[in-house]
Design an enzyme around this catalytic site. Structure first.
Site, mmCIF file in Angstrom:
data_model
loop_
_atom_site.group_PDB
_atom_site.id
_atom_site.type_symbol
_atom_site.label_atom_id
_atom_site.label_comp_id
_atom_site.label_asym_id
_atom_site.label_seq_id
_atom_site.Cartn_x
_atom_site.Cartn_y
_atom_site.Cartn_z
ATOM 1 N N HIS A 1 -0.238 -9.403 -1.466
ATOM 2 C CA HIS A 1 -0.459 -8.679 -0.384
ATOM 3 C C HIS A 1 0.218 -7.261 -0.446
ATOM 4 O O HIS A 1 -0.267 -6.448 0.709
ATOM 5 C CB HIS A 1 -0.183 -9.393 0.842
ATOM 6 C CG HIS A 1 1.357 -9.580 1.117
ATOM 7 N ND1 HIS A 1 2.276 -9.981 0.115
ATOM 8 C CD2 HIS A 1 2.002 -9.029 1.950
ATOM 9 C CE1 HIS A 1 3.213 -10.059 0.559
ATOM 10 N NE2 HIS A 1 3.327 -9.518 1.724
ATOM 11 N N HIS B 1 1.014 -1.970 2.187
ATOM 12 C CA HIS B 1 1.377 -3.318 2.578
ATOM 13 C C HIS B 1 -0.250 -3.815 3.439
ATOM 14 O O HIS B 1 -0.411 -3.395 4.588
ATOM 15 C CB HIS B 1 2.248 -3.605 3.628
ATOM 16 C CG HIS B 1 2.712 -5.141 3.858
ATOM 17 N ND1 HIS B 1 1.958 -5.803 4.817
ATOM 18 C CD2 HIS B 1 3.682 -5.771 3.595
ATOM 19 C CE1 HIS B 1 2.712 -6.973 4.662
ATOM 20 N NE2 HIS B 1 3.608 -7.158 4.068
#
Length: 448
Positions: free
Chosen positions: A60, A75
Site C-alpha cells: 500500500h 502512502h
C-alpha cells in the site's frame, strides 16, 4: 543556491493539507511534511526521478530516494495496511530507478473506497532536513501538475577538518533464536549494548535498524535461522559485535515447535473435535489442567487523551516522571523473580527495554517539541510502532504490538495519576479518565 527537488502530482485528484488526514500520525506530521491527494484515478505514478527504496509488505506504500538523498513516502489511502495487499498491484521492484511519470502501483479504487478508512493519499518528505518551500493545496490536480518543491538542508558552513572515521566492523551471523527477534530477545540485544560506546546497526533483507532500539529491531521481522549483518563503529565496536553474536546465538539452533496432541479428559476419546462443529471453540493450550469458574472478558482501558500540551519543559518532565513510576514497578517485578524462569518477569524486562527505547522516545519528544501533550506524544509514538509490527508476516511479531499497547496504558495511567491496572474492565457507560493537557480529545488512532 542549492538545487531543489520538484515533485509532480503522482495521482489525479484534489490536493489537501495533511491536517485533513483522518489519522494523527499523518495529520501531526509525525512522519514528515507534505500534501495529501484525494485520488480519482487508480494508478500511482513517480512524482520525480528517483530510486525505489522500499515497497511495503502490504503493497500500500512506496518509498523513493532522490539523487539529492531526499526520502519520500507515497502512502495510498489510510488504514490500507489492513487489506494485506488485496487490491494492490506493484508495477516496479525495489531498487529500480524510475523517471517522473512512470507507473509505480495500480490499485482497485472501488475496493479501497468501500473498505479503507479514507482514500486520502499522503505524499511526504520523511527526511526532516529537507524543507518544502512551495506547495499546491486546495485545488484539482492532473498527473504531472506541480505538487511541491523541496529544498535540501541549509549549509552549516565549512566542516572542521578531522581524521577520517574508521570503517565500520562488519560481521554476518545466523539468528539461532527459535522465534526470531520478537520482544524479549530484541530487548536483550538492546540491553547488551547499554554500557558500550558503539554505533551498531543490524541489517537483513535490504533493511536495517538501530540495534539499541527494541521497537526498530522487532519491526525488521527477523526470523529464526535467518542470517543477518551486524555493523559497528566506535571504541567498543568489537565488543558490541561479540555481545550481539552471543545474544543471537540463543540456547541452540532454531527448531520447530513440538506438535502436541490435545489432552483427553478422563474416559473420553482422545480424538479432537472436528473443526466447525456448532457450539465448539478451538483453541491453543497455554497450560494443561482444569479450570472452573465464570468467564470474563478483559478490556484494555482507553484513556481519553488531550492533544495540546502545557509547554515543552512541563510535558517532558511529566513524561519522564510517569516513565520513572512504570520503570520502578517493572524493576520490582523482575527483582522479585530473581534467577527463576518467570515468564512474567521476562515480559517485564522486555517492557523495561521498550520504556527507554531511543527511537520511541525520540518520536515522542519530537511531538512534545511541536506543542503536544506528553500523553498524546507517547500514544502516537507507540501506536505508530505497533502498526509497523501489525503489518509483519510473522504472527508472533504481530502479537508483540500488544506489548506496546500495554506499555502505552501503563504510562498514560501514570500521567493521569491512576494506579496501573493493565487489562482492567470498564463498562461502556463509565466515562474514561482524562489525561491532563489542553485541546481536543484523541480517540483510537487508525492503522497507517
Amino acid at each position: 543556491m542549492s538545487a531543489s527537488v520538484v515533485l509532480f502530482a503522482p495521482l489525479p485528484g484534489w490536493s489537501t493539507p495533511l491536517e485533513e488526514c483522518p489519522d494523527e500520525v499523518f495529520a501531526t506530521r509525525m512522519l514528515g511534511d507534505g500534501v495529501a491527494i484525494d485520488p480519482t484515478g487508480d494508478t500511482l505514478y513517480a512524482p520525480c526521478d528517483a530510486e525505489v527504496s522500499g515497497i511495503a509488505a502490504a503493497l500500500h506504500a512506496i518509498t523513493l530516494r532522490t539523487a539529492l538523498g531526499c526520502e519520500l513516502l507515497l502512502h495510498v489511502g489510510i488504514d490500507t495496511v489492513a487489506l494485506a495487499g488485496e487490491g494492490f498491484t506493484p508495477r516496479v521492484r525495489e531498487g529500480a530507478r524510475v523517471r517522473a511519470g512512470e507507473p509505480l502501483l495500480s490499485f482497485d479504487l472501488e475496493l479501497l473506497a468501500r473498505r479503507a478508512k479514507s482514500l486520502l493519499t499522503p505524499v511526504i518528505v520523511t527526511d526532516g532536513g529537507f524543507r518544502i518551500t512551495k506547495r499546491t493545496q486546495g485545488s484539482a490536480l492532473a498527473v504531472g501538475d506541480f505538487l511541491f518543491e523541496v529544498m535540501p538542508p541549509l549549509a552549516a558552513g565549512p566542516a572542521p577538518v578531522s581524521a577520517p572515521a574508521a570503517a565500520p566492523m562488519v560481521r554476518r551471523v545466523q539468528v539461532r533464536l527459535e522465534h526470531g527477534l520478537h520482544a524479549r530477545p530484541a530487548a536483550q540485544l538492546a540491553t547488551a549494548l547499554r554500557e558500550l560506546a558503539a554505533d551498531v546497526r543490524l541489517a537483513v533483507r535490504g533493511r536495517e535498524a538501530n540495534a539499541r532500539s527494541t521497537a526498530a529491531l522487532m519491526a525488521l521481522g527477523v526470523r529464526g535461522g535467518e542470517e543477518v549483518e551486524l555493523r559497528a563503529s566506535g571504541p567498543d565496536a568489537r565488543a558490541a559485535l561479540d555481545a550481539l553474536e552471543r545474544a543471537l546465538a540463543g540456547p541452540g539452533p532454531p527448531r520447530a515447535a513440538p506438535i502436541r496432541a490435545p489432552m483427553p479428559s478422563a474416559g473420553s476419546s482422545p480424538a479432537a473435535p472436528e473443526a466447525g462443529v456448532r457450539g465448539q471453540l478451538r483453541g491453543v493450550i497455554a497450560s494443561r489442567g482444569l479450570a472452573v469458574g465464570p468467564a470474563a472478558q478483559l478490556h484494555r482501558p482507553e484513556l481519553a487523551v488531550l492533544e495540546d500540551g502545557a509547554g515543552e519543559e512541563r510535558e517532558s518532565e511529566a513524561l519522564d516522571q510517569a516513565r520513572a513510576g512504570v520503570r520502578a514497578r517493572l524493576q520490582r517485578r523482575t527483582a522479585a523473580a530473581g534467577a527463576t524462569a518467570d515468564p512474567g518477569a521476562e515480559i517485564a524486562a522486555a517492557h523495561l527495554a521498550l520504556l527507554d527505547d531511543p527511537e520511541l522516545l525520540a518520536a515522542a519528544r519530537a511531538l512534545i517539541d511541536q506543542g503536544k501533550s506528553a500523553a498524546f506524544a507517547w500514544r502516537c509514538a507507540l501506536r505508530e510502532q505497533a502498526r509497523v509490527l501489525g503489518a509483519l508476516e510473522d504472527a508472533r511479531l504481530r502479537e508483540r504490538a500488544d506489548d506496546l499497547l500495554d506499555l502505552e496504558t501503563q504510562v498514560l495511567s501514570g500521567l493521569a495519576g491512576l494506579p496501573a491496572a493493565p487489562g482492567q474492565q470498564r463498562s461502556h457507560g463509565t466515562p474514561a479518565p482524562q489525561v491532563p493537557g489542553r485541546g481536543t480529545e484523541l480517540g483510537e488512532l487508525g492503522q497507517v
